[in-house]
Design a protein around this motif. Sequence first.
Motif, PDB file in Angstrom:
ATOM      1  N   PRO A 496      28.056 104.135  42.479  1.00 50.46           N
ATOM      2  CA  PRO A 496      29.130 104.994  41.973  1.00 50.46           C
ATOM      3  C   PRO A 496      28.335 106.903  42.349  1.00 50.46           C
ATOM      4  O   PRO A 496      27.702 106.761  42.933  1.00 50.46           O
ATOM      5  CB  PRO A 496      28.713 105.068  40.659  1.00 50.46           C
ATOM      6  CG  PRO A 496      27.502 104.357  40.570  1.00 50.46           C
ATOM      7  CD  PRO A 496      27.159 103.382  41.751  1.00 50.46           C
ATOM      8  N   VAL A 497      29.714 107.083  42.100  1.00 54.71           N
ATOM      9  CA  VAL A 497      28.846 108.817  42.243  1.00 54.71           C
ATOM     10  C   VAL A 497      28.981 109.359  41.005  1.00 54.71           C
ATOM     11  O   VAL A 497      30.591 109.866  40.939  1.00 54.71           O
ATOM     12  CB  VAL A 497      30.007 109.325  43.240  1.00 54.71           C
ATOM     13  CG1 VAL A 497      31.000 108.874  43.567  1.00 54.71           C
ATOM     14  CG2 VAL A 497      29.862 110.649  43.589  1.00 54.71           C
ATOM     15  N   GLY A 498      28.946 110.164  40.459  1.00 56.28           N
ATOM     16  CA  GLY A 498      29.064 110.873  39.384  1.00 56.28           C
ATOM     17  C   GLY A 498      28.928 112.382  39.663  1.00 56.28           C
ATOM     18  O   GLY A 498      29.261 113.093  40.475  1.00 56.28           O
ATOM     19  N   LEU A 499      30.154 112.681  38.579  1.00 52.45           N
ATOM     20  CA  LEU A 499      30.754 114.354  39.046  1.00 52.45           C
ATOM     21  C   LEU A 499      30.158 114.756  37.564  1.00 52.45           C
ATOM     22  O   LEU A 499      30.790 114.469  35.968  1.00 52.45           O
ATOM     23  CB  LEU A 499      32.329 114.073  38.949  1.00 52.45           C
ATOM     24  CG  LEU A 499      32.440 116.368  38.904  1.00 52.45           C
ATOM     25  CD1 LEU A 499      31.822 116.784  40.081  1.00 52.45           C
ATOM     26  CD2 LEU A 499      34.370 115.649  39.083  1.00 52.45           C
ATOM     27  N   VAL A 500      29.501 116.249  36.617  1.00 52.35           N
ATOM     28  CA  VAL A 500      29.492 116.640  35.782  1.00 52.35           C
ATOM     29  C   VAL A 500      30.309 118.083  35.986  1.00 52.35           C
ATOM     30  O   VAL A 500      29.789 118.528  36.997  1.00 52.35           O
ATOM     31  CB  VAL A 500      28.174 117.222  35.783  1.00 52.35           C
ATOM     32  CG1 VAL A 500      27.169 117.953  34.181  1.00 52.35           C
ATOM     33  CG2 VAL A 500      27.429 115.683  35.287  1.00 52.35           C
ATOM     34  N   MET A 501      31.447 118.073  35.206  1.00 50.50           N
ATOM     35  CA  MET A 501      31.517 119.637  35.453  1.00 50.50           C
ATOM     36  C   MET A 501      31.459 120.711  34.257  1.00 50.50           C
ATOM     37  O   MET A 501      31.237 119.750  33.170  1.00 50.50           O
ATOM     38  CB  MET A 501      32.793 119.493  35.879  1.00 50.50           C
ATOM     39  CG  MET A 501      33.115 119.480  36.604  1.00 50.50           C
ATOM     40  SD  MET A 501      35.205 119.810  37.259  1.00 50.50           S
ATOM     41  CE  MET A 501      35.005 121.338  37.403  1.00 50.50           C
ATOM     42  N   LEU A 502      31.152 122.099  34.064  1.00 45.52           N
ATOM     43  CA  LEU A 502      30.512 122.875  33.095  1.00 45.52           C
ATOM     44  C   LEU A 502      31.114 124.020  32.311  1.00 45.52           C
ATOM     45  O   LEU A 502      31.397 124.673  33.760  1.00 45.52           O
ATOM     46  CB  LEU A 502      28.451 122.951  32.917  1.00 45.52           C
ATOM     47  CG  LEU A 502      28.749 123.524  33.467  1.00 45.52           C
ATOM     48  CD1 LEU A 502      28.035 125.225  33.303  1.00 45.52           C
ATOM     49  CD2 LEU A 502      27.163 123.551  34.728  1.00 45.52           C
ATOM     50  N   GLU A 558      25.643 106.644  32.877  1.00 49.11           N
ATOM     51  CA  GLU A 558      25.034 106.711  31.297  1.00 49.11           C
ATOM     52  C   GLU A 558      24.313 108.157  33.042  1.00 49.11           C
ATOM     53  O   GLU A 558      23.640 109.075  31.784  1.00 49.11           O
ATOM     54  CB  GLU A 558      24.298 105.750  31.041  1.00 49.11           C
ATOM     55  CG  GLU A 558      24.943 105.236  30.300  1.00 49.11           C
ATOM     56  CD  GLU A 558      25.374 105.656  29.441  1.00 49.11           C
ATOM     57  OE1 GLU A 558      26.483 105.456  28.524  1.00 49.11           O
ATOM     58  OE2 GLU A 558      24.946 106.645  28.872  1.00 49.11           O
ATOM     59  N   GLY A 559      24.244 107.665  33.534  1.00 49.51           N
ATOM     60  CA  GLY A 559      22.833 109.481  34.766  1.00 49.51           C
ATOM     61  C   GLY A 559      23.687 110.056  34.435  1.00 49.51           C
ATOM     62  O   GLY A 559      23.088 111.293  34.046  1.00 49.51           O
ATOM     63  N   ALA A 560      25.160 110.426  34.460  1.00 46.02           N
ATOM     64  CA  ALA A 560      25.067 112.050  34.273  1.00 46.02           C
ATOM     65  C   ALA A 560      25.737 112.433  33.492  1.00 46.02           C
ATOM     66  O   ALA A 560      25.107 113.342  32.796  1.00 46.02           O
ATOM     67  CB  ALA A 560      27.163 111.610  34.637  1.00 46.02           C
ATOM     68  N   PHE A 561      25.518 111.485  31.986  1.00 43.76           N
ATOM     69  CA  PHE A 561      25.919 112.088  31.013  1.00 43.76           C
ATOM     70  C   PHE A 561      24.210 112.278  30.231  1.00 43.76           C
ATOM     71  O   PHE A 561      23.914 113.874  29.722  1.00 43.76           O
ATOM     72  CB  PHE A 561      26.043 110.465  29.597  1.00 43.76           C
ATOM     73  CG  PHE A 561      25.820 111.277  28.094  1.00 43.76           C
ATOM     74  CD1 PHE A 561      24.748 111.433  27.495  1.00 43.76           C
ATOM     75  CD2 PHE A 561      27.397 112.298  27.800  1.00 43.76           C
ATOM     76  CE1 PHE A 561      25.524 111.860  25.982  1.00 43.76           C
ATOM     77  CE2 PHE A 561      27.056 112.380  26.660  1.00 43.76           C
ATOM     78  CZ  PHE A 561      26.270 112.145  26.211  1.00 43.76           C
ATOM     79  N   GLN A 562      23.046 111.513  30.360  1.00 44.42           N
ATOM     80  CA  GLN A 562      22.299 112.525  30.636  1.00 44.42           C
ATOM     81  C   GLN A 562      21.191 113.821  31.468  1.00 44.42           C
ATOM     82  O   GLN A 562      21.094 114.396  31.008  1.00 44.42           O
ATOM     83  CB  GLN A 562      21.125 111.521  30.980  1.00 44.42           C
ATOM     84  CG  GLN A 562      20.684 110.068  30.301  1.00 44.42           C
ATOM     85  CD  GLN A 562      20.917 110.355  28.848  1.00 44.42           C
ATOM     86  OE1 GLN A 562      19.798 111.168  28.414  1.00 44.42           O
ATOM     87  NE2 GLN A 562      21.430 109.072  27.584  1.00 44.42           N
ATOM     88  N   LEU A 563      21.719 113.882  32.553  1.00 48.62           N
ATOM     89  CA  LEU A 563      21.436 114.954  33.589  1.00 48.62           C
ATOM     90  C   LEU A 563      22.550 115.957  32.525  1.00 48.62           C
ATOM     91  O   LEU A 563      21.715 117.360  32.201  1.00 48.62           O
ATOM     92  CB  LEU A 563      22.009 114.899  34.679  1.00 48.62           C
ATOM     93  CG  LEU A 563      22.120 116.638  35.376  1.00 48.62           C
ATOM     94  CD1 LEU A 563      20.566 116.271  36.101  1.00 48.62           C
ATOM     95  CD2 LEU A 563      23.129 115.963  36.963  1.00 48.62           C
ATOM     96  N   ALA A 564      23.635 116.081  31.799  1.00 52.31           N
ATOM     97  CA  ALA A 564      24.468 116.886  31.577  1.00 52.31           C
ATOM     98  C   ALA A 564      23.872 117.559  30.036  1.00 52.31           C
ATOM     99  O   ALA A 564      23.763 118.813  29.946  1.00 52.31           O
ATOM    100  CB  ALA A 564      25.992 117.156  31.379  1.00 52.31           C
ATOM    101  N   GLU A 565      23.334 116.654  29.533  1.00 48.91           N
ATOM    102  CA  GLU A 565      22.418 116.669  28.099  1.00 48.91           C
ATOM    103  C   GLU A 565      21.199 117.574  28.472  1.00 48.91           C
ATOM    104  O   GLU A 565      21.016 118.867  27.774  1.00 48.91           O
ATOM    105  CB  GLU A 565      22.446 115.842  27.527  1.00 48.91           C
ATOM    106  CG  GLU A 565      23.391 114.861  27.020  1.00 48.91           C
ATOM    107  CD  GLU A 565      23.911 115.950  25.136  1.00 48.91           C
ATOM    108  OE1 GLU A 565      24.456 116.444  25.892  1.00 48.91           O
ATOM    109  OE2 GLU A 565      23.427 115.726  24.387  1.00 48.91           O
ATOM    110  N   ARG A 566      20.204 117.457  29.694  1.00 39.90           N
ATOM    111  CA  ARG A 566      19.098 118.099  29.504  1.00 39.90           C
ATOM    112  C   ARG A 566      19.611 119.772  30.400  1.00 39.90           C
ATOM    113  O   ARG A 566      19.510 120.531  29.931  1.00 39.90           O
ATOM    114  CB  ARG A 566      18.770 117.257  31.502  1.00 39.90           C
ATOM    115  CG  ARG A 566      17.307 116.417  30.488  1.00 39.90           C
ATOM    116  CD  ARG A 566      16.798 115.857  31.554  1.00 39.90           C
ATOM    117  NE  ARG A 566      17.435 115.718  32.760  1.00 39.90           N
ATOM    118  CZ  ARG A 566      17.974 114.675  33.668  1.00 39.90           C
ATOM    119  NH1 ARG A 566      17.613 113.551  33.129  1.00 39.90           N
ATOM    120  NH2 ARG A 566      18.393 114.331  34.785  1.00 39.90           N
ATOM    121  N   ILE A 567      20.619 119.953  31.004  1.00 43.53           N
ATOM    122  CA  ILE A 567      20.972 120.661  31.313  1.00 43.53           C
ATOM    123  C   ILE A 567      21.321 121.854  29.555  1.00 43.53           C
ATOM    124  O   ILE A 567      21.557 122.724  30.199  1.00 43.53           O
ATOM    125  CB  ILE A 567      22.613 121.295  32.211  1.00 43.53           C
ATOM    126  CG1 ILE A 567      22.001 120.247  34.375  1.00 43.53           C
ATOM    127  CG2 ILE A 567      22.958 122.113  33.127  1.00 43.53           C
ATOM    128  CD1 ILE A 567      22.674 119.878  35.213  1.00 43.53           C
TER     129      ILE A 567
END
Length: 635
Positions: A496-502, A558-567
């Motif tokens: 998989p490859v995740g994408l976080v946008m903020l 789930e991994g992408a979600f956890q990183l986004a929450e830390r940021i």
Amino acid sequence: MSFRNRLTLFFVLIVIVPMLSLTVVLFTLIADNETGKQDAGVAARQTAAIHLYDEARDAAGKALVHVGRDLKLATALRAGDQVAASRRATVLLDELSIKRIVIVRGTSPFVDVGSTTAVFPATRPLTDTDGAPIGTLQVSTSGPKSYATLVKRVTGLNVLIVRGGTILADTLGVGGRAPALPAKPATVEVAGGKYRTAAFRVPGFQGAQIRVAVLGSTAKVRSNVRQSRLFAGALLFGFFTLAFLFALLVSRSLQRQIGGFLEAARRIGSGDFGARVPTVGSDEFAELGDEFNRMSGELEKKIAEVEAEQARLALAMRRIGETFASNLDRDALLEIVLRTAVDGSGAAGGRATIRSRPEAQLHQVAQAGSLDDLTAALRQAEAAVLESGASREVTVGGVTALAHPLRAVQQSEEDGPPRITGIVSVARPGTPFRPSERELFHYLAGQASVSIENVGLHERVERQAVTDELTGLANRRRFQQVLSGEVERSRRFGQPVGLVMLDIDNFKKVNDTYGHPAGDLVLREVARVVREASREIDEPARYGGEEMAVILPGTDVEGAFQLAERIREDIAELRLPIRTAEDEPLRVTASFGVATHPHSAADPRSLIAGADAALYEAKHSGKNRTVRAAEVAQS
């Protein structure tokens, strides 16, 4: 390893090892063959024992018919008179020469007379005149001792008759507990002797099992195996003796010929090019000697050519040095420089070291030759260069080392003197470097300095082309390139490859209230948080305006979600040096959208769209939160 040792090893590998293997296999086959022949004989005698058992069963069957038809016994059984039935059965034992009669009613014997060691009973059910079952009748006319004696007389082998682990009869005089009798032919130890056994199982009285085994002594087999092995061993030893003598003759002949070649080679090595190898015969060694003699004659001609070639080589090295400045691969360039410097200066080895910052330690990026005995001299020469800022030559323990600094080109007068970015050093034991060798080494190292600076400029231009100037993150062009590549890799390898946008919340209000410099500070600090929270393999980027993104290779939703929450939490904890109306440090928050391929999207465009839709949902559901693309799809 000497030539003699190689010949010895060759002899061991092609003669001794195969012969040892053949001996083991042959001795095993001899033993297996003799054992197989004995097993076949024992099996044939087992068949005879089975025939004798069948005859005993037939005799018991005939007696059983008479017992079953006896009216007095039948009358007692119908009346249930156990005493009368037992008395009549005892009379029948004598009249019909029967060893044992057993009548079972239910689960226990109703009548049991005769010898308890009787074997091989015949069995039939007893019924009343109306067909109702009365019980089971078992009759035996054979005793174990008589049967064992008969089998031994017929087969010539010893016999064991065993019931429930107890020996009923045997021809060895063992008695007592029985040894283990395998179902298949095997060797067992009985009364201190070893026998090959073949056993079969037959039914006894009241469901008991009787095992009959015929035993063939292994003494003769062992004698036959020993004789066959002695004969085979004598043949193998004779063959080994012949092979050894032949190998010894060949070895001495080869050593004499090789010794002649070695002596001639030593003379040529000492400068006597008139040395010749004596050649005898017309075999391959004679041909090799002729070629060796022709080679020594050609060497004198080649010496003059080599000296002329050295001059041409020095000129060619200078021309190579002039091409270094156009090379844009720093590590490959330093490796070429180092190899050329080692070859041109006649050094035994060398290395190239660089550092990324003025205060950083030097680390090795290229090596030529072995540095085992050169390290101490190289280190001292490099330390002298760092201390003086100039080229140095030192000698340590008989090893001479040359070191030359690699400098960054001065961009302006404000930059100060050129700083040392690396060092190229070479060394060799024994003879110090000649002036021409030192000159060539320093020339090549100086050209490398210019080329490394060109590499740095090229890398800086490439970095600026894909980096956002304000935040230091990847720009949108770089973001699109990396995302396309990671999605394609995800399709190919199933990862998989995740994408976080903020998006920074209320960013326009910050600009309107405190000015654009304050907005730039907010962008830089948020970018710093995003960059520090990302892994080395991640790609943080400025997507546009106050919107940023992080590409996460090998990361599920789930991994992408956890990183986004830390940021998100780290951004919320920022305290910016901008005073608000309440005289407090400025604080900002951000909203996040998370999507993954292939969970949320099938291509880069839909992956961006999924993360952007999730970000939109986060914005409109209260801000300062993270939403997964899957939640958007379910809503």
